[in-house]
Design an enzyme around this catalytic site. Structure first.
Site, short mmCIF file in Angstrom:
data_model
loop_
_atom_site.label_atom_id
_atom_site.label_comp_id
_atom_site.label_asym_id
_atom_site.label_seq_id
_atom_site.Cartn_x
_atom_site.Cartn_y
_atom_site.Cartn_z
N VAL A 19 -16.43 95.11 10.99
CA VAL A 19 -17.06 95.16 12.31
C VAL A 19 -18.55 94.92 12.08
CG1 VAL A 19 -17.59 96.53 14.35
CG2 VAL A 19 -15.35 96.77 13.25
N LEU A 78 -12.18 98.30 15.87
CA LEU A 78 -11.17 98.46 14.82
C LEU A 78 -9.92 99.12 15.38
CD1 LEU A 78 -10.03 98.41 12.01
CD2 LEU A 78 -11.41 100.42 11.45
N THR A 79 -10.09 100.12 16.22
CA THR A 79 -8.94 100.81 16.81
C THR A 79 -8.06 99.83 17.59
OG1 THR A 79 -10.13 102.91 16.94
CG2 THR A 79 -8.23 102.63 18.41
N TYR A 97 -9.44 105.38 7.60
CA TYR A 97 -8.08 104.97 7.91
C TYR A 97 -7.09 106.11 8.12
CZ TYR A 97 -9.84 100.37 6.89
OH TYR A 97 -10.58 99.21 6.93
N PHE A 103 -6.43 93.64 -2.48
CA PHE A 103 -6.09 92.61 -1.50
C PHE A 103 -6.83 92.87 -0.21
CE2 PHE A 103 -2.83 95.93 -1.34
CZ PHE A 103 -2.78 96.25 0.00
#
Length: 418
Positions: free
Chosen positions: A89, A99-100, A128, A418
């Protein structure tokens, strides 16, 4: 008074991919201009619908990407996973729920596809958990003081009749994928690798925009010629006063499917002329490395932190996909504020298999779906989580029962970023 414009969160189009990549670089504090080579390489990761962007007008201000992945459960079964990556962000648009919104869209789609879990590597710890992810594996990095380790010039070749050869990137692309698959099938927490992974680690494509420098690749073959280990490493060129070498060998990655291969590769790395320090790269917290040295104290931990995070999307499928060393039963009340999974489940498990079904029985242990993610691969302890107030026993001793069922004799490990 200025007004905030409405931010549109949506899957990006191919035409929006360059702007999305500029936002991605900005979020990770890389130079915002995206090199053409880098953009072309990243474009090979683009899957329609799986890259989300938040747009303030025409400008991308947040990024999110997911892709199909297989994660190895305890016992070796591959589990379908929604791998989350490239989450940013832009600093000008923080604290607006972007993000939410992106996470909610992606996890809902993953649930609809039938993915059993979602996975990610968290750049920051506090973010998270609120989305149901729990830290399921740990990463440890060792720094080895080579002269103290006790190998040096006295070690010349593997003691078991095997051999080590230096190979090139073409050999790695040919032999590495099958070797990794052998490791992945036996290592809980390991994830699948794409062809692009091998190409980017051998210089065929460049996804990060930095100049490519070829590393060394060391291949271990057993006495019968079978490939059992492979390592990528780099060395600097430092010399001290009186022409004393101070070189450091840094391991990019090391794969070994047998203890003999692991021993041979670490002994080789700690016996290279002029190398005084070996940095192990990201390893399992119970890696054999220290114990393989004549003096284990020569290997000191320089980094240890959470690594792979897991978000369970299907409780029953996740708990029946893995194996269990002991036998027992428990009732879990799984709380999922997002409503993707959860409820009360009766787990009965043993070495011959497991069942996990909805139940109306009284709960033995109450836990958030994030804590279930932390426990699922066998690394976290329910007893410890209860002491921390993160799970709640409704029946005395329930946490010990869960630990007896879920914990593993060797710790899970994810070799990949990743």
């Amino acid at each position: 008074m200025s007004r905030r414009t409405e931010i549109d969160v949506r899957p990006i189009t191919e035409a929006e991919f360059p702007d999305w990549n500029r936002a991605l670089n900005t979020g990770f504090l890389m130079p915002p201009a995206v090199a053409e080579e880098q953009l072309e390489a990243r474009g090979r990761q683009f899957v329609p619908g799986r890259s989300l962007g938040a747009f303030d007008g025409d400008r991308c201000v947040a990024t999110f990407r997911s892709f199909d992945q297989e994660l190895t459960a305890v016992g070796g079964a591959p589990v379908r996973a929604d791998a989350v990556s490239n989450v940013t962000v832009t600093a000008t648009h923080r604290r607006r729920g972007l993000l939410t919104r992106m996470m909610a869209q992606d996890l809902a789609a993953a649930k609809e596809r039938g993915d059993v879990v979602a996975t990610l590597i968290a750049a920051e710890y506090p973010i998270y958990g609120r989305y149901g992810f729990g830290p399921a594996t740990t990463m440890t990095e060792w720094t080895v003081d080579v002269p103290r380790a006790g190998l040096g010039p006295r070690w010349a070749a593997p003691e078991d009749g095997g051999r080590i050869d230096l190979v090139d990137g073409e050999d790695v692309r040919k032999l590495g994928p099958e070797l990794h698959e052998r490791l992945r099938r036996a290592q809980p927490g390991a994830v699948s690798r794409t062809e692009l992974w091998w190409q980017s680690r051998t210089g065929v494509v460049n996804t990060n925009g930095t100049p490519w420098t070829e590393p060394y690749y060391a291949l271990y073959r057993a006495a019968d010629g079978e490939v059992e280990g492979l390592a990528s490493y780099r060395s600097d060129d430092r010399w001290g006063e009186a022409k004393q070498p101070l070189n450091t060998a840094t391991v990019d990655w090391l794969l070994a499917v047998t203890p003999a291969a692991e021993r041979a590769l670490w002994h080789y790395l700690c016996s290279i002329d002029w190398v005084q320090t070996v940095k192990s790269g990201w390893r399992s917290p119970d890696d054999l490395l220290p114990g393989l040295l004549p003096d284990p104290r020569a290997a000191r931990i320089t980094t240890q932190a959470d690594w792979l995070w897991v978000r369970v999307l299907d409780v029953a499928e996740a708990l029946t996909a893995r194996t269990y060393e002991g036998r027992g039963a428990t009732v879990l009340d799984v709380v999922d504020r997002s409503g993707l999974t959860g409820g009360r489940w009766r787990l009965e498990a043993g070495p011959d298999g497991a069942s996990c079904v909805p139940t109306t029985e009284s709960a033995h242990l109450v836990l958030d779906v994030a804590e279930l993610g932390a426990l699922w691969l066998g690394d976290a302890s329910a007893v410890r989580l209860a002491a921390l107030g993160r799970v709640r026993e409704e029946r005395a001793g329930a946490a010990r029962v869960v630990d007896a069922l879920l914990r593993t004799s060797r710790r899970p490990w994810c070799p990949d970023m990743f």
